[in-house]
Design an enzyme around this catalytic site. Structure first.
Site, mmCIF file in Angstrom:
data_model
loop_
_atom_site.group_PDB
_atom_site.id
_atom_site.type_symbol
_atom_site.label_atom_id
_atom_site.label_comp_id
_atom_site.label_asym_id
_atom_site.label_seq_id
_atom_site.Cartn_x
_atom_site.Cartn_y
_atom_site.Cartn_z
ATOM 1 N N TYR A 130 0.832 -1.545 0.011
ATOM 2 C CA TYR A 130 -0.331 -0.031 -0.022
ATOM 3 C C TYR A 130 1.019 1.415 -0.117
ATOM 4 O O TYR A 130 0.264 2.409 -0.186
ATOM 5 C CB TYR A 130 -0.783 0.152 1.267
ATOM 6 C CG TYR A 130 -2.137 -0.893 1.137
ATOM 7 C CD1 TYR A 130 -1.974 -2.332 0.104
ATOM 8 C CD2 TYR A 130 -3.070 -1.490 2.412
ATOM 9 C CE1 TYR A 130 -2.462 -3.229 0.198
ATOM 10 C CE2 TYR A 130 -4.008 -2.556 2.246
ATOM 11 C CZ TYR A 130 -3.549 -3.147 1.250
ATOM 12 O OH TYR A 130 -5.011 -4.339 0.871
ATOM 13 N N LYS B 39 3.590 -15.308 2.584
ATOM 14 C CA LYS B 39 3.640 -16.117 1.313
ATOM 15 C C LYS B 39 5.585 -15.883 1.340
ATOM 16 O O LYS B 39 5.410 -16.215 -0.390
ATOM 17 C CB LYS B 39 3.220 -15.381 0.326
ATOM 18 C CG LYS B 39 2.862 -15.846 -0.601
ATOM 19 C CD LYS B 39 1.014 -17.418 -0.418
ATOM 20 C CE LYS B 39 1.068 -17.990 -1.951
ATOM 21 N NZ LYS B 39 0.506 -18.596 -1.654
ATOM 22 N N ASP C 221 -2.320 -17.905 2.450
ATOM 23 C CA ASP C 221 -3.813 -18.681 1.829
ATOM 24 C C ASP C 221 -4.211 -20.157 3.010
ATOM 25 O O ASP C 221 -5.197 -20.166 3.066
ATOM 26 C CB ASP C 221 -3.036 -19.430 0.652
ATOM 27 C CG ASP C 221 -2.047 -20.098 0.742
ATOM 28 O OD1 ASP C 221 -1.316 -19.624 1.602
ATOM 29 O OD2 ASP C 221 -1.464 -20.908 -1.209
ATOM 30 N N ASP D 150 -4.477 -6.371 6.546
ATOM 31 C CA ASP D 150 -6.202 -5.987 6.119
ATOM 32 C C ASP D 150 -7.205 -6.752 6.065
ATOM 33 O O ASP D 150 -7.917 -7.176 6.289
ATOM 34 C CB ASP D 150 -5.976 -5.117 4.879
ATOM 35 C CG ASP D 150 -6.830 -4.359 4.086
ATOM 36 O OD1 ASP D 150 -7.616 -4.315 5.340
ATOM 37 O OD2 ASP D 150 -6.254 -3.634 3.214
ATOM 38 N N ASP E 189 -10.044 -8.460 8.361
ATOM 39 C CA ASP E 189 -11.638 -8.658 8.023
ATOM 40 C C ASP E 189 -12.273 -9.932 8.824
ATOM 41 O O ASP E 189 -13.329 -9.555 8.692
ATOM 42 C CB ASP E 189 -12.316 -7.811 7.127
ATOM 43 C CG ASP E 189 -11.836 -6.125 7.057
ATOM 44 O OD1 ASP E 189 -11.762 -5.748 8.057
ATOM 45 O OD2 ASP E 189 -12.345 -5.745 5.489
#
Ligand code: NAD
Length: 361
Positions: A146, A195, A227, A251, A255
């Site tokens: 980001y 990852k 994942d 992020d 959620d």
């Protein structure tokens, strides 16, 4: 102890829920012999209305002068409020981004807890939810995809967009240290999510986290690919204590973890810098649809205040007292409208604050 706290009531239900959090903090002060020294500042729409901008330099200075910031929520109805006719840098949310930057808040903490009494709101199968869960997602907030370089170009008539995911070892180390310190206050387990089978940034993440882990032999470290973590959150959430991860993974996963609790009005959060300083706020927004009606659930803000006592002031006993009061209020069947179920007693925002203060022991 004297606690210097800057409060940002903000917009919508913000002033109502912050008032209830103060009620509970005042009870803690009385019971445990502390002094709460509050300074209120304007931010978001409330600041636009008075000063024409969502955050003033004076407000930032007041926030910096405190030991911690307790916030309600900012923003209005994005389709109707005149605040959203302003250019983006003068809208309410710009105040939040600016204060996070000014305070150098790089670590975001979001607990996801399933309370026995609210298990019916959990969207997972009962065979999974019956084990309960109590985890904390720790997300890096100022680096990664980001904040990396980005560009959109046209090459040989084909449009191409590039985003860059970069971390240096210092950025990883400082959040890893926070993660392990916080795990020491909890069940002493860190799941570092990356990852590393694909990304260089994740391989560096993993190796720095391992270096930091060596300093915390009492904390168990495990690595998990992102994942797999997304699957495990719905398959076996009870396995997690602290999930430590980079910005974008955090992020998305935070959620997901919030949704499995099923109760938006119960979700606290904290954003910390490399001192004890932090900004504490509920995860939900300013709920303009119910503002001023005395029906908002103040518990997320009250639990954010508990996080403030625990992480900025090291007052674990007092934070425990608030968390116990929340459990007791639920056990005794009191509910605000958002978490109401058959056979429970519906109360408003202010009454919920009264009850929580009363149950502080
Ligand atoms: P929201 O979280 O404010 O509301 C979503 C739904 O949940 C609404 O129906 C609302 O009534 C309900 N709700 C939220 N908190 C509640 C509580 N404590 N008790 C009972 N019900 C509650 O999300 P939204 O409607 O998308 O956003 C409203 C405004 O809040 C927007 O301006 C948005 O930008 C802002 N916002 C601010 C923050 C922040 O300050 N950190 C975070 C998210 C959204």
């Amino acid at each position: 102890m004297e606690l210097k706290i800057t409060c940002i009531p903000g917009d919508g239900i913000g002033p109502e829920i912050v008032a209830e959090a103060k009620k509970v903090l005042d009870r803690i002060a009385q019971k445990y012999g502390h002094t709460m020294n509050y300074t209120d500042i304007l931010m978001g729409g409330a600041s636009i209305d008075v000063h024409g901008v969502p955050l003033t330099e004076e407000a930032v200075a007041a926030a910096k002068a405190a030991d911690a910031v307790l916030m309600g929520s900012i923003g209005g109805d994005t389709t109707k409020s005149p605040w959203y006719k302003l250019p983006p840098e003068r809208r309410p949310e710009a105040g939040l981004l600016a204060i996070r930057k000014a305070l150098n808040l790089f670590a975001n903490l979001r607990p996801a807890v399933l309370y026995d009494e609210l298990a019916a709101a959990c969207p997972l199968k009962e065979e999974i939810s019956k084990a309960g869960f109590d985890m904390l997602i720790m997300r890096e907030l100022t680096g990664g995809l980001y904040f990396g370089e980005r560009k959109t170009v046209t090459e040989d008539g084909v449009r191409k967009a590039v985003d860059t995911l970069a971390y240096n070892e210092n950025e990883i180390r400082r959040i890893a240290v926070k993660g392990f310190e916080i795990a020491q206050k909890r069940r002493k387990k860190v799941t570092s999510v990356d990852k590393a089978n694909v990304l260089d940034s994740s391989r560096l993440w993993r190796s720095v986290v391992e270096e930091v882990a060596a300093q915390y032999p009492d904390v168990t470290l495990e690595h998990m690919l992102v994942d797999n973590c997304a699957m495990q959150l719905v398959k076996d959430p009870a396995q997690f204590d602290v999930i430590l991860t980079e910005n974008m993974f955090g992020d998305i996963l935070s959620d997901e973890a919030s949704m499995v609790t099923g109760s938006i009005g119960m979700l606290a959060s904290a954003s910390l810098n490399d001192t004890k300083f932090g900004l504490y706020e509920p995860s939900h927004g300013s709920a303009p649809d119910i503002a001023g009606m005395d029906i908002a659930n103040p518990i997320a803000t009250v639990l954010s205040a508990a996080m403030m006592l625990r992480y900025s002031f090291d007052l674990d006993r007092e934070a425990d007292a608030i968390e116990r009061a929340v459990k007791q209020v639920l056990k005794e069947g009191y509910r605000t409208g958002d978490i109401m179920s058959d056979g429970c007693r519906k109360v408003g925002c202010s009454k919920m604050g009264d009850l929580l203060a009363e149950f502080i022991s």
